[in-house]
Design a protein around this motif. Structure first.
Motif, PDB file in Angstrom:
ATOM      1  N   GLN A   1      -9.988  28.322 -50.992  1.00 23.17           N
ATOM      2  CA  GLN A   1      -9.673  29.841 -50.004  1.00 23.17           C
ATOM      3  C   GLN A   1      -8.936  31.068 -50.728  1.00 23.17           C
ATOM      4  N   SER A   2      -8.939  30.173 -52.378  1.00 16.75           N
ATOM      5  CA  SER A   2      -8.881  31.179 -53.409  1.00 16.75           C
ATOM      6  C   SER A   2      -8.719  30.232 -54.329  1.00 16.75           C
ATOM      7  N   PRO A   3      -9.190  30.556 -55.749  1.00 18.98           N
ATOM      8  CA  PRO A   3      -9.198  29.891 -56.572  1.00 18.98           C
ATOM      9  C   PRO A   3      -7.962  29.677 -57.832  1.00 18.98           C
ATOM     10  N   GLN A   4      -6.955  29.503 -56.303  1.00 16.02           N
ATOM     11  CA  GLN A   4      -5.675  28.712 -57.017  1.00 16.02           C
ATOM     12  C   GLN A   4      -5.336  27.883 -57.832  1.00 16.02           C
ATOM     13  N   THR A   5      -6.177  26.703 -57.886  1.00 17.34           N
ATOM     14  CA  THR A   5      -6.039  25.123 -58.496  1.00 17.34           C
ATOM     15  C   THR A   5      -6.958  25.852 -60.281  1.00 17.34           C
ATOM     16  N   PHE A   6      -7.749  26.722 -59.801  1.00 11.73           N
ATOM     17  CA  PHE A   6      -8.497  26.334 -61.047  1.00 11.73           C
ATOM     18  C   PHE A   6      -7.805  28.131 -62.772  1.00 11.73           C
ATOM     19  N   LYS A   7      -6.787  28.531 -61.062  1.00 13.80           N
ATOM     20  CA  LYS A   7      -6.898  29.940 -62.827  1.00 13.80           C
ATOM     21  C   LYS A   7      -5.849  29.196 -63.060  1.00 13.80           C
ATOM     22  N   GLN A   8      -5.205  27.583 -62.336  1.00 11.38           N
ATOM     23  CA  GLN A   8      -3.512  27.341 -63.467  1.00 11.38           C
ATOM     24  C   GLN A   8      -4.502  25.737 -64.511  1.00 11.38           C
TER      25      GLN A   8
ATOM     26  N   PHE B   1     -12.835  32.433 -48.508  1.00  8.72           N
ATOM     27  CA  PHE B   1     -12.906  31.940 -47.451  1.00  8.72           C
ATOM     28  C   PHE B   1     -12.170  31.353 -46.763  1.00  8.72           C
ATOM     29  N   ARG B   2     -11.669  31.815 -45.533  1.00  7.29           N
ATOM     30  CA  ARG B   2     -11.013  30.975 -44.739  1.00  7.29           C
ATOM     31  C   ARG B   2     -10.948  31.572 -43.733  1.00  7.29           C
ATOM     32  N   ASP B   3     -11.322  29.767 -42.864  1.00  8.46           N
ATOM     33  CA  ASP B   3     -11.563  30.275 -41.688  1.00  8.46           C
ATOM     34  C   ASP B   3     -10.410  30.183 -40.783  1.00  8.46           C
TER      35      ASP B   3
ATOM     36  N   THR C   1     -12.060  39.733 -50.457  1.00  7.82           N
ATOM     37  CA  THR C   1     -11.914  39.738 -52.004  1.00  7.82           C
ATOM     38  C   THR C   1     -10.198  39.430 -52.319  1.00  7.82           C
ATOM     39  N   GLN C   2     -10.170  38.927 -53.443  1.00 10.11           N
ATOM     40  CA  GLN C   2      -8.666  39.004 -54.100  1.00 10.11           C
ATOM     41  C   GLN C   2      -9.252  40.257 -55.575  1.00 10.11           C
ATOM     42  N   ILE C   3      -7.906  40.071 -55.762  1.00 10.62           N
ATOM     43  CA  ILE C   3      -8.210  40.446 -57.232  1.00 10.62           C
ATOM     44  C   ILE C   3      -7.499  39.119 -57.962  1.00 10.62           C
TER      45      ILE C   3
ATOM     46  N   ARG D   1       5.840  28.007 -47.953  1.00 15.74           N
ATOM     47  CA  ARG D   1       5.909  29.505 -47.930  1.00 15.74           C
ATOM     48  C   ARG D   1       5.376  30.096 -48.085  1.00 15.74           C
ATOM     49  N   HIS D   2       4.471  30.020 -49.283  1.00 11.21           N
ATOM     50  CA  HIS D   2       4.264  30.600 -50.528  1.00 11.21           C
ATOM     51  C   HIS D   2       2.276  29.195 -50.149  1.00 11.21           C
ATOM     52  N   HIS D   3       2.837  28.643 -50.817  1.00  5.80           N
ATOM     53  CA  HIS D   3       1.431  27.806 -51.441  1.00  5.80           C
ATOM     54  C   HIS D   3       2.630  26.210 -51.979  1.00  5.80           C
ATOM     55  N   PRO D   4       1.566  25.390 -52.132  1.00 11.29           N
ATOM     56  CA  PRO D   4       2.624  24.158 -52.863  1.00 11.29           C
ATOM     57  C   PRO D   4       2.733  24.097 -54.167  1.00 11.29           C
TER      58      PRO D   4
ATOM     59  N   GLY E   1      -0.238  42.077 -52.087  1.00 10.40           N
ATOM     60  CA  GLY E   1      -0.547  41.026 -53.314  1.00 10.40           C
ATOM     61  C   GLY E   1       0.300  39.891 -53.232  1.00 10.40           C
ATOM     62  N   GLY E   2       0.481  39.187 -53.309  1.00 12.08           N
ATOM     63  CA  GLY E   2       1.067  37.831 -53.441  1.00 12.08           C
ATOM     64  C   GLY E   2       1.063  37.192 -54.174  1.00 12.08           C
ATOM     65  N   GLY E   3       2.266  36.564 -55.010  1.00 13.84           N
ATOM     66  CA  GLY E   3       2.408  35.143 -55.990  1.00 13.84           C
ATOM     67  C   GLY E   3       3.464  34.992 -56.013  1.00 13.84           C
ATOM     68  N   SER E   4       3.342  33.693 -57.455  1.00 15.28           N
ATOM     69  CA  SER E   4       4.647  33.623 -57.882  1.00 15.28           C
ATOM     70  C   SER E   4       4.715  32.703 -59.295  1.00 15.28           C
ATOM     71  N   ILE E   5       5.800  32.117 -59.606  1.00 14.75           N
ATOM     72  CA  ILE E   5       5.805  31.046 -60.862  1.00 14.75           C
ATOM     73  C   ILE E   5       5.199  30.004 -60.242  1.00 14.75           C
ATOM     74  N   ARG E   6       4.920  29.188 -61.086  1.00 16.00           N
ATOM     75  CA  ARG E   6       3.852  27.796 -60.479  1.00 16.00           C
ATOM     76  C   ARG E   6       5.389  26.580 -61.301  1.00 16.00           C
ATOM     77  N   ILE E   7       4.879  25.577 -60.369  1.00 10.58           N
ATOM     78  CA  ILE E   7       5.161  24.564 -61.382  1.00 10.58           C
ATOM     79  C   ILE E   7       4.264  23.940 -62.898  1.00 10.58           C
TER      80      ILE E   7
ATOM     81  N   GLY F   1       2.609  31.796 -64.361  1.00 10.45           N
ATOM     82  CA  GLY F   1       2.186  32.562 -62.880  1.00 10.45           C
ATOM     83  C   GLY F   1       1.338  33.646 -62.738  1.00 10.45           C
ATOM     84  N   GLY F   2       1.688  33.837 -61.023  1.00 11.06           N
ATOM     85  CA  GLY F   2      -0.038  35.136 -61.425  1.00 11.06           C
ATOM     86  C   GLY F   2       0.770  35.787 -60.195  1.00 11.06           C
ATOM     87  N   ILE F   3      -1.045  35.818 -59.566  1.00  8.14           N
ATOM     88  CA  ILE F   3       0.152  37.503 -58.135  1.00  8.14           C
ATOM     89  C   ILE F   3      -1.524  37.049 -58.208  1.00  8.14           C
ATOM     90  N   ALA F   4      -2.106  37.901 -57.104  1.00 11.23           N
ATOM     91  CA  ALA F   4      -3.156  38.040 -56.335  1.00 11.23           C
ATOM     92  C   ALA F   4      -3.219  38.828 -55.131  1.00 11.23           C
ATOM     93  N   PHE F   5      -4.637  40.393 -55.335  1.00  5.59           N
ATOM     94  CA  PHE F   5      -4.114  41.580 -54.707  1.00  5.59           C
ATOM     95  C   PHE F   5      -5.134  41.389 -53.102  1.00  5.59           C
TER      96      PHE F   5
HETATM   97  N1  ASP Z   1      -3.343  32.558 -54.409  1.00  3.85           N
HETATM   98  C1  ASP Z   1      -2.388  32.438 -53.590  1.00  3.85           C
HETATM   99  C2  ASP Z   1      -3.080  33.012 -52.233  1.00  3.85           C
HETATM  100  O1  ASP Z   1      -3.802  33.475 -51.918  1.00  3.85           O
HETATM  101  C3  ASP Z   1      -1.939  34.217 -54.054  1.00  3.85           C
HETATM  102  C4  ASP Z   1      -1.313  33.747 -55.886  1.00  3.85           C
HETATM  103  O2  ASP Z   1      -0.323  32.812 -55.869  1.00  3.85           O
HETATM  104  O3  ASP Z   1      -1.742  34.260 -56.932  1.00  3.85           O
HETATM  105  O4  ASP Z   1      -2.325  33.327 -51.601  1.00  3.85           O
END
Ligand code: ASP
Length: 607
Positions: A192-199, A216-218, A230-232, A454-457, A505-511, A550-554
């Motif tokens: 759905q996004s490369p979230q865990t890989f980028k972490q 990809f989101r179904d 596509t995300q940046i 609200r954003h992701h875990p 765009g949206g993102g967060s500082i991570r745990i 932390g990060g962000i995706a556009f």
């Molecule tokens: N992976 C998140 C999303 O797709 C963005 C992020 O937190 O960097 O919404």
């Protein structure tokens, strides 16, 4: 050699040159014994002149629309110049031509204003892509990605690819599933996004990562969503929210500069989620225009300057008296609205998507008097007090909605956008960026009576609230009063970038601590075993020296469509899917061969 020049190249200074061009036949115009042909390629259009001596050959080998031809000829000055065309001063007097390939008559005209409907154009997308307008969109997309890559490269980011065949995880949207032939009965999921890989890359020490990547989101497709988009995608280590906001504020400004030659000089405004919700009724407000909402119920209750509390409390208007909140919206210079128009607005707010019971209006007449739909309950003085409270002026129209707080706020936000549309406030060529910050970390899900992220875990709470999270039991005893739970107060270290009322765009500082991440999964209703089974790889990694990150995706497609001034993201995707998630050109998705199913040991059970 197929060509010496492209069809967009030749100018008056090229007159007398012998050239060879190749391209597609856009139009053929016959005048007696001579013919004019517009030859098109990616770079432009050049007029060709076929003289009398070529006619016999043309009669034997007639040209047709979209034929691919090669011509040799002599550049000459045109008699009737075309100022709209870059090559409009010249034409090529053809001496030889060769038909490289014929073409069927295209199902629609390959022109800016085509006669082809959406479905037809999608079915023949390769023809649609020949059109100048569509080509311009893809060029814009490329300009944006180039600008992004240049900027991030200069900032020491490294682009790293992450896998598409991964493990299915439950949070967020539904996964697309891919059966594994080599591992019978097991499945991959598409990310759905490369979230865990980028972490994980942060744990590996790649402190500035980005990737322009498919996600990809179904999901059931709402208008203008694509199942693959596509995300940046970006991530940084040893950063706080401020660092991320600054880095990506500069990135977006650089895009505007590179792509639109626009200097977006002012700092991007920052607004808390709470403020956005009260002032605009939405977490992605379009701030190109004002029309802010006013909560007149609390204003009345809190106002010290005038004895407002009695104004509402003192009337017998039960709708306002009983409502949790009453929200006013001022539509500037709409006081002239007829009964028919206000009735129409009432119907609009009653639509199921908006779901309000009705609408109260107050017209602020030019002479300073008022006319409202609640004249029976509110005298002139009270109407004036409301008008003053929400800053309405003579000639304005005040629209009032009453009901449950969240629902009313949201409906008022939608009504604000609808009025803005009607008033043409949204069709401007201006760009307005806005950061929304301080989101709640959790949202209450009443269907399962639990918290959802609200954003992701992986999003961290504000530093000062980590203890609230660690020291409280997440279970919700009293669903009615979930707002009283300490978790409802926890704010996330999360941010969204909004452009003209769209989240781009949206993102967060991570745990980055294992215990906090574990607690987060527990808070979301996951058992320890479940969390370990699904996200063990990440929590284990956190035990081997995870840096703060932390990060962000556009959303690249949306960013392109807004910058390109279009409502539809499909216009900026070379081969998009339709609203039912179908690729009508490929006719996908489709059934597969029995043999393929057998190999996978799968069986279609039918409905
Ligand atoms: N992976 C998140 C999303 O797709 C963005 C992020 O937190 O960097 O919404």
């Amino acid at each position: 050699m197929y060509r010496t020049h492209t069809c967009g190249h030749l100018r008056i200074t090229d007159v007398n040159r012998i050239v060879t061009l190749s391209g597609w036949v856009q139009t053929i115009r016959k005048f007696g014994a001579i013919s004019f042909v517009d030859l098109r390629d990616r770079y432009g259009i050049t007029q060709l002149l076929f003289g009398e001596e070529l006619q016999p050959l043309l009669d034997v080998h007639p040209l047709g629309r979209e034929f691919v031809i090669q011509v040799k000829g002599f550049v000459q000055e045109r008699e009737n110049k075309n100022a709209h065309l870059a090559t409009g001063d010249i034409e090529v007097l053809v001496s030889e031509f060769d038909i490289l390939n014929t073409a069927l008559v295209p199902p629609f005209t390959i022109q800016d204003d085509t006669d082809g409907g959406d479905d037809l154009r999608m079915k023949y997308r390769y023809l649609d892509l020949r059109r100048n307008v569509v080509k311009k969109n893809l060029e814009l997309r490329y300009a944006i990605t180039r600008s992004v890559r240049n900027y991030l490269h200069e900032q020491s980011f490294i682009e790293v690819e992450t896998p598409f065949l991964i493990k299915s995880t439950p949070e967020g949207a539904r996964d697309f599933i891919v059966p594994s032939r080599m591992n019978e009965g097991q499945f991959y999921a598409l990310p759905q996004s490369p979230q865990t890989f980028k972490q994980l890359l942060m744990v590996s020490g790649y402190d500035r990562y980005f990737q322009i990547v498919k996600c990809f989101r179904d999901e059931d497709l709402r208008a203008d969503r694509q199942p693959e988009f596509t995300q940046i995608d970006c991530e940084m280590s040893f950063v706080e929210q401020e660092d991320i906001l600054n880095t990506f504020e500069n990135m977006i400004k650089r895009i505007f500069k590179d792509v639109k030659n626009l200097d977006y000089e002012e700092p991007i405004e920052r607004m808390s989620w709470e403020d956005a919700m009260w002032r605009f009724g939405i977490d992605k407000p379009d701030t190109r225009f004002d029309m802010e909402l006013t909560n007149i119920k609390t204003l009345f209750q809190n106002s010290k300057s005038k004895s407002y509390p009695e104004l509402i409390a003192g009337t017998d208007f039960p709708v306002f008296n009983q409502a949790e909140t009453v929200i006013a919206l001022v539509a500037p210079e709409c006081g002239f609205y007829t009964r028919k128009q206000t009735d129409e607005l009432t119907e609009w707010v009653k639509r199921p998507q908006i779901g309000m019971q009705g609408l109260v209006y107050i017209k602020c007449n030019a002479d300073g008097s008022y006319k409202s739909s609640v004249d029976k309950y509110f005298d002139e003085e009270k109407l004036q007090a409301i008008a003053e409270t929400c800053g309405a002026r003579a000639g304005d129209l005040i629209l009032l909605l009453a009901g449950k707080e969240e629902k009313t706020r949201k409906a008022a936000g939608e009504l604000r956008l609808e009025m803005a549309r009607r008033l043409n406030f949204r069709n401007t060529e201006t760009f307005k960026l806005l950061w929304i910050i301080d989101f709640p970390l959790f949202e209450y899900d009443d269907s399962s009576n639990r918290w959802v992220a609200r954003h992701h875990p992986f999003t961290a709470p504000k530093k000062e609230q980590i203890a609230v999270m660690l020291n409280n039991d997440p279970s919700i005893k009293n669903a009615e009063n979930y707002l009283a739970h300490p978790f409802a107060e926890i704010k996330a270290n999360a941010y969204d970038l909004v452009l003209n009322g769209n989240e781009v765009g949206g993102g967060s500082i991570r745990i980055f601590q294992k215990d906090l991440q574990e607690k987060m999964f527990t808070a979301l209703g996951m058992s320890k075993e479940d969390a370990m089974q699904k996200f063990g790889f990440l929590m284990n990694a956190f035990e081997y020296g995870a840096p703060p990150h932390g990060g962000i995706a556009f959303g690249l497609d949306r960013l392109c469509s807004i910058i390109g001034g279009s409502e539809s993201i499909r216009d900026f995707i070379a081969f998009p899917k339709n609203n039912s998630g179908r690729d009508v050109m490929l006719d996908a998705p489709s059934t597969i061969e029995d043999e393929q199913l057998k190999e996978l040991n799968l069986q279609w059970r039918g409905k």
